[in-house]
Enzyme design. Structure first.
Site, PDB file in Angstrom:
ATOM      1  N   HIS A  68      -8.193  -0.283   3.030  1.00 53.97           N
ATOM      2  CA  HIS A  68      -7.283  -1.028   3.905  1.00 53.97           C
ATOM      3  C   HIS A  68      -7.095  -2.447   3.387  1.00 53.97           C
ATOM      4  O   HIS A  68      -8.027  -3.048   2.856  1.00 53.97           O
ATOM      5  CB  HIS A  68      -7.801  -1.025   5.345  1.00 53.97           C
ATOM      6  CG  HIS A  68      -7.486   0.247   6.048  1.00 53.97           C
ATOM      7  ND1 HIS A  68      -8.151   1.417   5.768  1.00 53.97           N
ATOM      8  CD2 HIS A  68      -6.534   0.549   6.956  1.00 53.97           C
ATOM      9  CE1 HIS A  68      -7.621   2.385   6.503  1.00 53.97           C
ATOM     10  NE2 HIS A  68      -6.643   1.895   7.225  1.00 53.97           N
ATOM     11  N   PRO A  69      -5.900  -2.975   3.576  1.00 48.06           N
ATOM     12  CA  PRO A  69      -5.631  -4.336   3.107  1.00 48.06           C
ATOM     13  C   PRO A  69      -6.275  -5.372   4.013  1.00 48.06           C
ATOM     14  O   PRO A  69      -6.530  -5.116   5.189  1.00 48.06           O
ATOM     15  CB  PRO A  69      -4.109  -4.434   3.186  1.00 48.06           C
ATOM     16  CG  PRO A  69      -3.757  -3.523   4.323  1.00 48.06           C
ATOM     17  CD  PRO A  69      -4.734  -2.372   4.215  1.00 48.06           C
ATOM     18  N   SER A  85       1.553  -0.654   6.307  1.00 51.79           N
ATOM     19  CA  SER A  85       0.752  -1.849   6.603  1.00 51.79           C
ATOM     20  C   SER A  85       1.617  -3.091   6.693  1.00 51.79           C
ATOM     21  O   SER A  85       1.397  -3.953   7.551  1.00 51.79           O
ATOM     22  CB  SER A  85      -0.328  -2.050   5.535  1.00 51.79           C
ATOM     23  OG  SER A  85      -1.361  -1.113   5.701  1.00 51.79           O
ATOM     24  N   GLU A  88       3.307  -2.891  10.061  1.00 50.82           N
ATOM     25  CA  GLU A  88       2.353  -3.060  11.161  1.00 50.82           C
ATOM     26  C   GLU A  88       1.893  -4.514  11.266  1.00 50.82           C
ATOM     27  O   GLU A  88       1.826  -5.072  12.365  1.00 50.82           O
ATOM     28  CB  GLU A  88       1.158  -2.120  10.959  1.00 50.82           C
ATOM     29  CG  GLU A  88       1.538  -0.666  11.182  1.00 50.82           C
ATOM     30  CD  GLU A  88       0.591   0.350  10.552  1.00 50.82           C
ATOM     31  OE1 GLU A  88       0.833   1.545  10.752  1.00 50.82           O
ATOM     32  OE2 GLU A  88      -0.360  -0.049   9.843  1.00 50.82           O
ATOM     33  N   GLN A  89       1.565  -5.135  10.129  1.00 45.52           N
ATOM     34  CA  GLN A  89       1.121  -6.527  10.172  1.00 45.52           C
ATOM     35  C   GLN A  89       2.255  -7.438  10.637  1.00 45.52           C
ATOM     36  O   GLN A  89       2.028  -8.389  11.389  1.00 45.52           O
ATOM     37  CB  GLN A  89       0.589  -6.962   8.808  1.00 45.52           C
ATOM     38  CG  GLN A  89      -0.741  -6.305   8.476  1.00 45.52           C
ATOM     39  CD  GLN A  89      -1.475  -6.994   7.350  1.00 45.52           C
ATOM     40  OE1 GLN A  89      -1.401  -8.209   7.196  1.00 45.52           O
ATOM     41  NE2 GLN A  89      -2.211  -6.223   6.565  1.00 45.52           N
ATOM     42  N   VAL A 124      -3.366  -3.215  14.422  1.00 48.92           N
ATOM     43  CA  VAL A 124      -2.537  -4.382  14.724  1.00 48.92           C
ATOM     44  C   VAL A 124      -1.339  -4.056  15.613  1.00 48.92           C
ATOM     45  O   VAL A 124      -0.827  -4.934  16.301  1.00 48.92           O
ATOM     46  CB  VAL A 124      -2.068  -5.129  13.448  1.00 48.92           C
ATOM     47  CG1 VAL A 124      -3.255  -5.694  12.688  1.00 48.92           C
ATOM     48  CG2 VAL A 124      -1.220  -4.260  12.562  1.00 48.92           C
TER      49      VAL A 124
END
Length: 169
Positions: A68-69, A85, A88-89, A124
């Site tokens: 995961h980042p 991601s 989502e972020q 998130v």
């Protein structure tokens, strides 16, 4: 979006190609879940993915978390940031941090990585910037075992939402 009945007819390879990114850079989860078909419900499908993770050895679980980042990575700068991601972020406002917020997030990320040897993971899409920053501070007090379990729980929540985006019951 595909129907659950169509998911059940995919070849194993098609299933992995379609769902291999549900768990960040970890197609092995989809490979294991595919063996649990046919799925009678979305809940059963989500459970098959979650079970694949739960049954994996700790080293593989840790590798999943590490895939995961780090939260708050500058979008467009991190080539490993998946499209999911990035979206989502962005939905949590992590692509629009003030310099002070970015520094706070950077410092918390560094402390978390130093203590646990893995990135902080939270769903998130179910959080705000404030909730994320508070959770990071709170979870820094956890033990490694507690934190690995919490990270995996958060990853399951992320995956469940990603599955809902792809499959209609």
């Amino acid at each position: 979006m595909m129907l659950l009945q169509d998911v059940n007819t995919l070849s194993p390879q098609q299933f992995i190609e379609t769902f291999g990114g549900i768990y960040e850079h970890s197609p092995w989860v989809a490979e294991a879940a595919a063996k649990q078909r046919p799925f009678a419900s979305m809940q059963q499908m989500k459970q098959a993915f979650s079970q694949a993770v739960q049954q994996a050895p700790e080293s593989q679980k840790l590798a999943l978390v590490r895939a995961h980042p780090e939260l708050g990575h500058r979008m467009g700068v991190d080539p490993d940031l998946s499209a999911e991601s990035t979206q989502e972020q962005g939905s949590a406002g992590l692509d629009r941090l003030s310099p002070a917020e970015y520094k706070q997030l950077r410092d918390l990320n560094d402390a978390y990585q130093k203590k646990f040897g893995m990135p902080f993971v939270i769903c998130v899409r179910q959080a705000t910037k404030a909730v994320i920053l508070e959770a990071m501070e709170q979870r820094l007090t956890s033990s490694f075992t507690e934190e690995l379990a919490e990270a995996l729980k958060q990853i399951d929540a992320i995956a469940a939402l990603r599955l809902q985006d792809k499959v209609q019951a």
